[in-house]
Design a protein around this motif. Sequence first.
Motif, PDB file in Angstrom:
ATOM      1  N   TRP A 144       0.815  -1.217   0.000  1.00  0.00           N
ATOM      2  CA  TRP A 144       0.000   0.000   0.000  1.00  0.00           C
ATOM      3  C   TRP A 144       0.848   1.266   0.000  1.00  0.00           C
ATOM      4  CZ3 TRP A 144      -0.263   3.703   3.928  1.00  0.00           C
ATOM      5  CH2 TRP A 144       0.388   3.377   5.120  1.00  0.00           C
ATOM      6  N   HIS A 145       2.003   1.214   0.681  1.00  0.00           N
ATOM      7  CA  HIS A 145       2.834   2.414   0.737  1.00  0.00           C
ATOM      8  C   HIS A 145       3.432   2.778  -0.623  1.00  0.00           C
ATOM      9  CE1 HIS A 145       6.426  -0.133   0.614  1.00  0.00           C
ATOM     10  NE2 HIS A 145       5.930  -0.852   1.621  1.00  0.00           N
ATOM     11  N   GLU A 146       3.479   1.811  -1.558  1.00  0.00           N
ATOM     12  CA  GLU A 146       3.977   2.096  -2.901  1.00  0.00           C
ATOM     13  C   GLU A 146       2.972   2.897  -3.730  1.00  0.00           C
ATOM     14  OE1 GLU A 146       6.811  -1.597  -4.036  1.00  0.00           O
ATOM     15  OE2 GLU A 146       4.702  -2.120  -3.773  1.00  0.00           O
ATOM     16  N   ASP A 147       1.726   2.915  -3.285  1.00  0.00           N
ATOM     17  CA  ASP A 147       0.672   3.639  -3.998  1.00  0.00           C
ATOM     18  C   ASP A 147       0.417   5.033  -3.421  1.00  0.00           C
ATOM     19  OD1 ASP A 147      -0.005   2.100  -6.106  1.00  0.00           O
ATOM     20  OD2 ASP A 147      -1.807   1.219  -5.236  1.00  0.00           O
ATOM     21  N   ILE A 148       1.051   5.348  -2.294  1.00  0.00           N
ATOM     22  CA  ILE A 148       0.803   6.638  -1.637  1.00  0.00           C
ATOM     23  C   ILE A 148       1.179   7.786  -2.578  1.00  0.00           C
ATOM     24  CG2 ILE A 148       1.718   8.191   0.133  1.00  0.00           C
ATOM     25  CD1 ILE A 148      -0.155   6.454   1.447  1.00  0.00           C
ATOM     26  N   ARG A 149       0.281   8.748  -2.679  1.00  0.00           N
ATOM     27  CA  ARG A 149       0.550   9.985  -3.435  1.00  0.00           C
ATOM     28  C   ARG A 149      -0.399  11.052  -2.896  1.00  0.00           C
ATOM     29  NH1 ARG A 149      -2.006   6.641  -6.456  1.00  0.00           N
ATOM     30  NH2 ARG A 149      -0.177   5.974  -7.608  1.00  0.00           N
ATOM     31  N   PRO A 150       0.041  12.308  -2.891  1.00  0.00           N
ATOM     32  CA  PRO A 150      -0.868  13.365  -2.434  1.00  0.00           C
ATOM     33  C   PRO A 150      -1.947  13.648  -3.475  1.00  0.00           C
ATOM     34  CG  PRO A 150       1.451  14.082  -2.374  1.00  0.00           C
ATOM     35  CD  PRO A 150       1.386  12.825  -3.191  1.00  0.00           C
ATOM     36  N   SER A 151      -3.165  13.910  -3.012  1.00  0.00           N
ATOM     37  CA  SER A 151      -4.161  14.482  -3.919  1.00  0.00           C
ATOM     38  C   SER A 151      -3.589  15.804  -4.420  1.00  0.00           C
ATOM     39  CB  SER A 151      -5.473  14.734  -3.184  1.00  0.00           C
ATOM     40  OG  SER A 151      -6.052  13.522  -2.772  1.00  0.00           O
ATOM     41  N   ASN A 152      -3.767  16.100  -5.689  1.00  0.00           N
ATOM     42  CA  ASN A 152      -3.132  17.302  -6.223  1.00  0.00           C
ATOM     43  C   ASN A 152      -3.828  17.761  -7.484  1.00  0.00           C
ATOM     44  OD1 ASN A 152      -1.323  16.398  -8.796  1.00  0.00           O
ATOM     45  ND2 ASN A 152      -1.466  14.730  -7.314  1.00  0.00           N
ATOM     46  N   PHE A 153      -3.544  18.994  -7.875  1.00  0.00           N
ATOM     47  CA  PHE A 153      -4.009  19.443  -9.175  1.00  0.00           C
ATOM     48  C   PHE A 153      -3.030  20.439  -9.776  1.00  0.00           C
ATOM     49  CE2 PHE A 153      -5.953  22.793  -6.608  1.00  0.00           C
ATOM     50  CZ  PHE A 153      -5.857  23.924  -7.407  1.00  0.00           C
ATOM     51  N   MET A 154      -3.070  20.498 -11.104  1.00  0.00           N
ATOM     52  CA  MET A 154      -2.305  21.466 -11.874  1.00  0.00           C
ATOM     53  C   MET A 154      -3.307  22.322 -12.628  1.00  0.00           C
ATOM     54  SD  MET A 154       0.709  18.964 -13.350  1.00  0.00           S
ATOM     55  CE  MET A 154       1.800  20.284 -13.873  1.00  0.00           C
ATOM     56  N   ILE A 155      -3.092  23.624 -12.637  1.00  0.00           N
ATOM     57  CA  ILE A 155      -4.020  24.523 -13.307  1.00  0.00           C
ATOM     58  C   ILE A 155      -3.296  25.253 -14.434  1.00  0.00           C
ATOM     59  CG2 ILE A 155      -3.635  26.336 -11.568  1.00  0.00           C
ATOM     60  CD1 ILE A 155      -6.600  27.143 -12.051  1.00  0.00           C
ATOM     61  N   PHE A 156      -3.887  25.186 -15.628  1.00  0.00           N
ATOM     62  CA  PHE A 156      -3.337  25.808 -16.820  1.00  0.00           C
ATOM     63  C   PHE A 156      -4.285  26.904 -17.290  1.00  0.00           C
ATOM     64  CE2 PHE A 156      -2.303  21.129 -17.167  1.00  0.00           C
ATOM     65  CZ  PHE A 156      -1.051  21.252 -16.597  1.00  0.00           C
ATOM     66  N   ASP A 157      -3.967  27.522 -18.422  1.00  0.00           N
ATOM     67  CA  ASP A 157      -4.815  28.592 -18.938  1.00  0.00           C
ATOM     68  C   ASP A 157      -6.222  28.117 -19.278  1.00  0.00           C
ATOM     69  OD1 ASP A 157      -3.002  30.766 -18.851  1.00  0.00           O
ATOM     70  OD2 ASP A 157      -1.983  29.984 -20.619  1.00  0.00           O
ATOM     71  N   ASN A 158      -6.329  26.893 -19.799  1.00  0.00           N
ATOM     72  CA  ASN A 158      -7.607  26.422 -20.327  1.00  0.00           C
ATOM     73  C   ASN A 158      -8.208  25.228 -19.602  1.00  0.00           C
ATOM     74  OD1 ASN A 158      -7.524  28.362 -22.392  1.00  0.00           O
ATOM     75  ND2 ASN A 158      -6.252  27.039 -23.663  1.00  0.00           N
ATOM     76  N   ALA A 159      -7.477  24.647 -18.658  1.00  0.00           N
ATOM     77  CA  ALA A 159      -7.977  23.428 -18.016  1.00  0.00           C
ATOM     78  C   ALA A 159      -7.334  23.220 -16.645  1.00  0.00           C
ATOM     79  CB  ALA A 159      -7.708  22.214 -18.898  1.00  0.00           C
ATOM     80  N   ILE A 160      -7.995  22.390 -15.844  1.00  0.00           N
ATOM     81  CA  ILE A 160      -7.462  21.951 -14.556  1.00  0.00           C
ATOM     82  C   ILE A 160      -7.359  20.433 -14.613  1.00  0.00           C
ATOM     83  CG2 ILE A 160      -7.885  21.768 -12.074  1.00  0.00           C
ATOM     84  CD1 ILE A 160      -9.447  24.387 -12.253  1.00  0.00           C
ATOM     85  N   ASP A 161      -6.191  19.912 -14.294  1.00  0.00           N
ATOM     86  CA  ASP A 161      -5.981  18.467 -14.250  1.00  0.00           C
ATOM     87  C   ASP A 161      -5.855  18.086 -12.781  1.00  0.00           C
ATOM     88  OD1 ASP A 161      -5.556  15.873 -14.972  1.00  0.00           O
ATOM     89  OD2 ASP A 161      -3.518  16.162 -15.699  1.00  0.00           O
ATOM     90  N   ILE A 162      -6.787  17.285 -12.301  1.00  0.00           N
ATOM     91  CA  ILE A 162      -6.885  17.032 -10.865  1.00  0.00           C
ATOM     92  C   ILE A 162      -6.813  15.531 -10.603  1.00  0.00           C
ATOM     93  CG2 ILE A 162      -9.432  16.950 -10.840  1.00  0.00           C
ATOM     94  CD1 ILE A 162      -9.234  18.709  -8.269  1.00  0.00           C
TER      95      ILE A 162
END
Length: 377
Positions: free
Chosen positions: A157-175
């Motif tokens: 399970w610890h190999e799958d750990i990742r923070p919830s996150n998002f990147m925001i660009f001019d035209n879209a948000i990738d979450i």
Amino acid sequence: MKKGFLILAFFGIISSCFCQEIFYEVKADTGLFENDEYSLFKIEVQEHRGLIRTMKKGEKVKYTFGDPYSIGDRVEGDPLSHIVATDQNGIKGKVAWADLFLPSNDSLPDYIKTNDEKERWISAYCYEILSSNAKETIFQYESYWKNEWYSSVGEEWHEDIRPSNFMIFDNAIDILGYDSSRGILLITSSEKVKDGIKIGLFIKYKIDTSSKDIFLHHFKKGEQEMTLKIDGDYLEMYLDGSKSPLMIFARTDDYWGITEKLRAIARGEKADLSDVTWPRHADGTCDYDDKNGIMIKPAFAFATEQAEPAEEEELNIPDSVETKDESKVNSAVKTSTEKEDDDFVFPFIQLGFGIILIIVLLPIILVIAKKRKSSKD
């Protein structure tokens, strides 16, 4: 009455047949490509496979709600990031998203946009987990890893750990959620409001989440409205006019480094926190000062844009700013110094009083002595 109702119903049906559209403007000469998976592999327009036509700067293209769009490797400007649009001649094809902008929108402020794979907004409680350096804190914030997660290919399970996150660009948000759920949110509008930035969104597909507790569960297919409020390195996300934040994020410029530290904690190890840049609020305060012996690094330059002061003299800023510990130490030193000064001055005060007493009493003593001598005579 019945006739009026039928007319309204007719216009309702007709209007529902018209899909909503967004009109983009082309930033610079670019290409319109065939709608296949290989059309955007190369950067130079002339060498693109499946090129339909070259579009000139200033041309308009139309996106119809429901048509495909995608983001490639979560990097702004990546040629695989595209949207299916219709040009001014009525021809439909793929356009690189980075080559388009929404002329009718207020531009998104630069301090909320992310321009690098390592630079993201992550769930703010990740810093609580790091600060505690304890595996149980992970379960406190994400019970998914203890109660709902299951191995898909035999990993831990610890190999799958990742923070919830998002990147925001001019035209879209990738979450992206911590359970690997992902949504690409098309930005349809943006405007600065009194308490933040209001963003219109369109989501083509419903976001499937493994856990009902994860914030991505609240996003739905279709149109939604998001408000982002900035507090220094922190960002509060509100959905559909809610009064309470759906999620609070913090900015990081070391996403993969934070991920590795969280995975170390999940393994039961103590993570090295010496190189962590801890988030600060707009007023410069940090929630992690003097906590668990953590040495706080200076805040990095992701704070909210603020007006520059007019005159330096008006600020009345001291030459140096003391930390909490420095203030305590300096206060103790000041008290000790004042005591030493008092000990040094006090003997001189006593000597002064003695001299004054001698000056005042000596004439009296001489007069009394003189009277006694006269009486004897």
